[in-house]
Design a protein around this motif. Sequence first.
Motif, PDB file in Angstrom:
ATOM      1  N   ARG A  43       0.863  -1.034   0.108  1.00 23.93           N
ATOM      2  CA  ARG A  43      -0.149   0.060  -0.005  1.00 23.93           C
ATOM      3  C   ARG A  43       0.894   1.417   0.132  1.00 23.93           C
ATOM      4  NH1 ARG A  43      -2.549  -3.713   3.134  1.00 23.93           N
ATOM      5  NH2 ARG A  43      -4.589  -4.612   2.672  1.00 23.93           N
ATOM      6  N   SER A  44       2.129   1.195  -0.320  1.00 26.74           N
ATOM      7  CA  SER A  44       3.023   2.192  -0.265  1.00 26.74           C
ATOM      8  C   SER A  44       3.068   2.912  -1.582  1.00 26.74           C
ATOM      9  CB  SER A  44       4.563   1.678   0.083  1.00 26.74           C
ATOM     10  OG  SER A  44       5.028   0.891  -0.992  1.00 26.74           O
ATOM     11  N   ASP A  45       3.772   3.944  -1.519  1.00 27.87           N
ATOM     12  CA  ASP A  45       3.939   4.646  -2.863  1.00 27.87           C
ATOM     13  C   ASP A  45       4.847   3.654  -3.961  1.00 27.87           C
ATOM     14  OD1 ASP A  45       2.779   6.913  -1.860  1.00 27.87           O
ATOM     15  OD2 ASP A  45       4.828   7.843  -1.235  1.00 27.87           O
ATOM     16  N   PHE A  46       5.653   2.925  -3.447  1.00 25.19           N
ATOM     17  CA  PHE A  46       6.496   2.275  -4.430  1.00 25.19           C
ATOM     18  C   PHE A  46       5.406   1.362  -5.125  1.00 25.19           C
ATOM     19  CE2 PHE A  46       8.167  -2.035  -5.086  1.00 25.19           C
ATOM     20  CZ  PHE A  46       9.070  -1.727  -6.186  1.00 25.19           C
ATOM     21  N   ALA A  47       4.619   0.650  -4.538  1.00 25.06           N
ATOM     22  CA  ALA A  47       3.604  -0.186  -5.095  1.00 25.06           C
ATOM     23  C   ALA A  47       2.920   0.665  -6.113  1.00 25.06           C
ATOM     24  CB  ALA A  47       2.499  -1.002  -4.268  1.00 25.06           C
ATOM     25  N   TYR A  48       2.521   1.889  -5.625  1.00 17.32           N
ATOM     26  CA  TYR A  48       1.616   2.632  -6.533  1.00 17.32           C
ATOM     27  C   TYR A  48       2.349   2.947  -7.753  1.00 17.32           C
ATOM     28  CZ  TYR A  48      -0.977   6.423  -8.505  1.00 17.32           C
ATOM     29  OH  TYR A  48      -1.796   7.350  -9.097  1.00 17.32           O
ATOM     30  N   VAL A  49       3.536   3.246  -7.710  1.00 10.12           N
ATOM     31  CA  VAL A  49       4.527   3.576  -8.828  1.00 10.12           C
ATOM     32  C   VAL A  49       4.575   2.380  -9.806  1.00 10.12           C
ATOM     33  CG1 VAL A  49       6.803   3.997  -9.612  1.00 10.12           C
ATOM     34  CG2 VAL A  49       5.659   5.589  -7.745  1.00 10.12           C
ATOM     35  N   TRP A  50       4.646   1.227  -9.260  1.00 12.87           N
ATOM     36  CA  TRP A  50       4.991  -0.182  -9.875  1.00 12.87           C
ATOM     37  C   TRP A  50       3.829  -0.336 -10.667  1.00 12.87           C
ATOM     38  CZ3 TRP A  50       4.556  -5.454  -7.051  1.00 12.87           C
ATOM     39  CH2 TRP A  50       4.623  -6.422  -8.047  1.00 12.87           C
TER      40      TRP A  50
END
Length: 121
Positions: A43-50
């Motif tokens: 649920r982090s920004d990394f997962a959103y960017v992915w």
Amino acid sequence: MNVTTKRYHILDEIRGITLCSMILYHAVWDLVYMFGHDWKWYRSDFAYVWQQSICWSFILLSGFCFSLGKRKWKRSFTVLCAGAVISLATEIFMPANRIRFGVLTLLGSSMLLVTIIESVR
């Protein structure tokens, strides 16, 4: 470009990498949302960017490759129908997470619109 097959192999490679990334992303989504694994990093920004990188890669590849293909009407309707099937399936089986207008629906609609515009010219 390979003259005998008339394909841009780099586009196939990028598509394959993006497809593998999408499969992995959705496998993790299933683990988190369907099987209840509490992975906070998902649920982090990394997962959103992915997730966004996968979407945008498919959109950009589709836009670039569309003019290289043949049977544009058939492909447009196939992709649009695939998006409709996924929307219907998620509406029936996963109403809390339904997909109203997903990437396939966007791509199919865009392909159809471009095909119509090209045929009018």
